[in-house]
Design a protein around this motif. Structure first.
Motif, PDB file in Angstrom:
ATOM      1  N   LEU A 105       0.908 -39.251  35.067  1.00 31.90           N
ATOM      2  CA  LEU A 105       1.448 -39.685  36.570  1.00 31.90           C
ATOM      3  C   LEU A 105       1.441 -41.398  36.544  1.00 31.90           C
ATOM      4  O   LEU A 105       2.337 -42.267  36.929  1.00 31.90           O
ATOM      5  CB  LEU A 105       0.520 -39.311  37.541  1.00 31.90           C
ATOM      6  CG  LEU A 105       0.494 -37.624  37.639  1.00 31.90           C
ATOM      7  CD1 LEU A 105      -0.147 -37.309  38.962  1.00 31.90           C
ATOM      8  CD2 LEU A 105       2.044 -37.186  38.157  1.00 31.90           C
ATOM      9  N   THR A 112       6.344 -33.583  38.682  1.00 29.12           N
ATOM     10  CA  THR A 112       7.225 -34.197  38.039  1.00 29.12           C
ATOM     11  C   THR A 112       8.549 -33.240  37.987  1.00 29.12           C
ATOM     12  O   THR A 112       8.464 -32.314  38.299  1.00 29.12           O
ATOM     13  CB  THR A 112       6.966 -34.629  36.582  1.00 29.12           C
ATOM     14  OG1 THR A 112       6.603 -33.314  36.022  1.00 29.12           O
ATOM     15  CG2 THR A 112       5.697 -35.301  36.427  1.00 29.12           C
ATOM     16  N   ARG A 141      12.275 -33.051  35.225  1.00 27.34           N
ATOM     17  CA  ARG A 141      12.989 -33.567  34.078  1.00 27.34           C
ATOM     18  C   ARG A 141      14.186 -32.566  34.051  1.00 27.34           C
ATOM     19  O   ARG A 141      14.248 -31.415  34.309  1.00 27.34           O
ATOM     20  CB  ARG A 141      12.404 -33.529  32.881  1.00 27.34           C
ATOM     21  CG  ARG A 141      11.598 -32.357  32.404  1.00 27.34           C
ATOM     22  CD  ARG A 141      10.913 -32.683  31.071  1.00 27.34           C
ATOM     23  NE  ARG A 141      10.218 -31.661  30.746  1.00 27.34           N
ATOM     24  CZ  ARG A 141       9.541 -31.482  29.702  1.00 27.34           C
ATOM     25  NH1 ARG A 141       9.637 -32.384  28.871  1.00 27.34           N
ATOM     26  NH2 ARG A 141       8.814 -30.463  29.263  1.00 27.34           N
ATOM     27  N   GLY A 167       4.355 -35.992  43.445  1.00 27.27           N
ATOM     28  CA  GLY A 167       3.496 -36.487  42.320  1.00 27.27           C
ATOM     29  C   GLY A 167       3.079 -38.138  42.687  1.00 27.27           C
ATOM     30  O   GLY A 167       2.083 -38.367  42.397  1.00 27.27           O
ATOM     31  N   GLN A 170       5.091 -30.131  36.245  1.00 28.14           N
ATOM     32  CA  GLN A 170       6.297 -29.760  36.536  1.00 28.14           C
ATOM     33  C   GLN A 170       6.137 -28.503  37.257  1.00 28.14           C
ATOM     34  O   GLN A 170       6.751 -28.378  38.337  1.00 28.14           O
ATOM     35  CB  GLN A 170       7.549 -29.410  35.347  1.00 28.14           C
ATOM     36  CG  GLN A 170       8.776 -29.481  35.794  1.00 28.14           C
ATOM     37  CD  GLN A 170       9.676 -29.448  34.884  1.00 28.14           C
ATOM     38  OE1 GLN A 170       9.582 -29.826  33.726  1.00 28.14           O
ATOM     39  NE2 GLN A 170      11.075 -29.345  35.005  1.00 28.14           N
ATOM     40  N   VAL A 177      11.441 -37.957  32.108  1.00 27.89           N
ATOM     41  CA  VAL A 177      10.547 -37.347  33.311  1.00 27.89           C
ATOM     42  C   VAL A 177      10.294 -38.398  34.398  1.00 27.89           C
ATOM     43  O   VAL A 177      10.316 -39.548  34.190  1.00 27.89           O
ATOM     44  CB  VAL A 177       9.162 -37.049  32.450  1.00 27.89           C
ATOM     45  CG1 VAL A 177       8.264 -36.490  33.540  1.00 27.89           C
ATOM     46  CG2 VAL A 177       9.389 -36.203  31.242  1.00 27.89           C
ATOM     47  N   ARG A 178      10.336 -37.893  35.550  1.00 25.90           N
ATOM     48  CA  ARG A 178      10.216 -38.741  36.776  1.00 25.90           C
ATOM     49  C   ARG A 178       9.222 -38.125  37.552  1.00 25.90           C
ATOM     50  O   ARG A 178       9.356 -36.895  37.722  1.00 25.90           O
ATOM     51  CB  ARG A 178      11.518 -39.181  37.370  1.00 25.90           C
ATOM     52  CG  ARG A 178      12.450 -39.520  36.564  1.00 25.90           C
ATOM     53  CD  ARG A 178      13.911 -40.064  37.249  1.00 25.90           C
ATOM     54  NE  ARG A 178      14.731 -40.777  36.491  1.00 25.90           N
ATOM     55  CZ  ARG A 178      14.714 -41.950  36.093  1.00 25.90           C
ATOM     56  NH1 ARG A 178      13.665 -42.674  36.235  1.00 25.90           N
ATOM     57  NH2 ARG A 178      15.780 -42.360  35.096  1.00 25.90           N
ATOM     58  N   LEU A 179       8.523 -38.825  38.125  1.00 25.72           N
ATOM     59  CA  LEU A 179       7.714 -38.314  39.422  1.00 25.72           C
ATOM     60  C   LEU A 179       8.414 -37.831  40.518  1.00 25.72           C
ATOM     61  O   LEU A 179       9.341 -38.449  40.899  1.00 25.72           O
ATOM     62  CB  LEU A 179       6.709 -39.470  40.038  1.00 25.72           C
ATOM     63  CG  LEU A 179       5.585 -39.987  38.969  1.00 25.72           C
ATOM     64  CD1 LEU A 179       4.856 -40.926  39.745  1.00 25.72           C
ATOM     65  CD2 LEU A 179       4.688 -38.968  38.380  1.00 25.72           C
ATOM     66  N   LEU A 186       3.942 -42.975  34.006  1.00 26.39           N
ATOM     67  CA  LEU A 186       5.343 -42.429  34.857  1.00 26.39           C
ATOM     68  C   LEU A 186       5.592 -43.476  36.049  1.00 26.39           C
ATOM     69  O   LEU A 186       6.974 -43.835  36.391  1.00 26.39           O
ATOM     70  CB  LEU A 186       5.675 -41.192  35.191  1.00 26.39           C
ATOM     71  CG  LEU A 186       5.888 -40.257  34.120  1.00 26.39           C
ATOM     72  CD1 LEU A 186       5.904 -38.550  34.541  1.00 26.39           C
ATOM     73  CD2 LEU A 186       7.179 -40.740  33.481  1.00 26.39           C
TER      74      LEU A 186
END
Length: 152
Positions: free
Chosen positions: A51, A89, A91, A109, A84, A103-105, A54
């Motif tokens: 985390l 997160t 994606r 997150g 996820q 991948v993104r928060l 990211l």
């Protein structure tokens, strides 16, 4: 036939005075404190690290995250699956080109990271409190020197 004794890399009475042993001991103490602090936020150390990375670098791939958080790609797959499933997160299922899925928060997150940061930073503050402020920069430089010496 007598075997020769290995030569110590520096003066030390026994292995507990070696740099590597002390580093491992410090790492173990840090990991235990982080495990305890993060438990109340329902995160593991690898999940928290992911985390944090990211938040700084959104859109990294599984392989990039694994390198940045010091775990294998296989372990990062498990970390990402857990994040996820927890809604922390996201994606894409497919990408336009290549195989890497960035991948993104999620908003959740970001909130979980912020709430956990106080606990993690408190652990770091406890750890460095034992070091005189005038020596902290030198310690950080020395740790970087150790890494460079081993990376060659």
């Amino acid at each position: 036939m007598a075997s020769s004794q290995p030569v110590s890399p520096h003066p030390a009475a026994d292995v507990t005075e070696h740099v590597g042993y002390r580093l491992k001991r410090a790492h173990s103490a840090l990991r235990g404190a982080l495990d305890t602090a993060l438990r109340e936020h329902d995160l593991t150390v690898p999940q928290y690290s992911c985390l944090e990375v990211l938040a700084l670098h959104p859109g990294l791939s599984n392989a990039e995250l694994a390198r940045a958080t010091f775990v294998t790609r296989q372990s990062m797959n498990l970390v990402l699956r857990g994040l996820q499933e927890a809604g922390l997160t996201t994606r894409p299922d497919v990408v336009d080109h290549g195989r890497a899925r960035p991948v993104r928060l999620t908003a959740a997150g970001e909130r979980r990271l912020r709430s956990a940061q106080d606990a993690v930073y408190a652990v770091e503050a406890r750890m460095v409190a034992g070091i005189p402020g005038t020596r902290l920069a030198a310690l950080l430089d020395d740790l970087d020197r150790l890494v460079r010496a081993l990376d060659t």
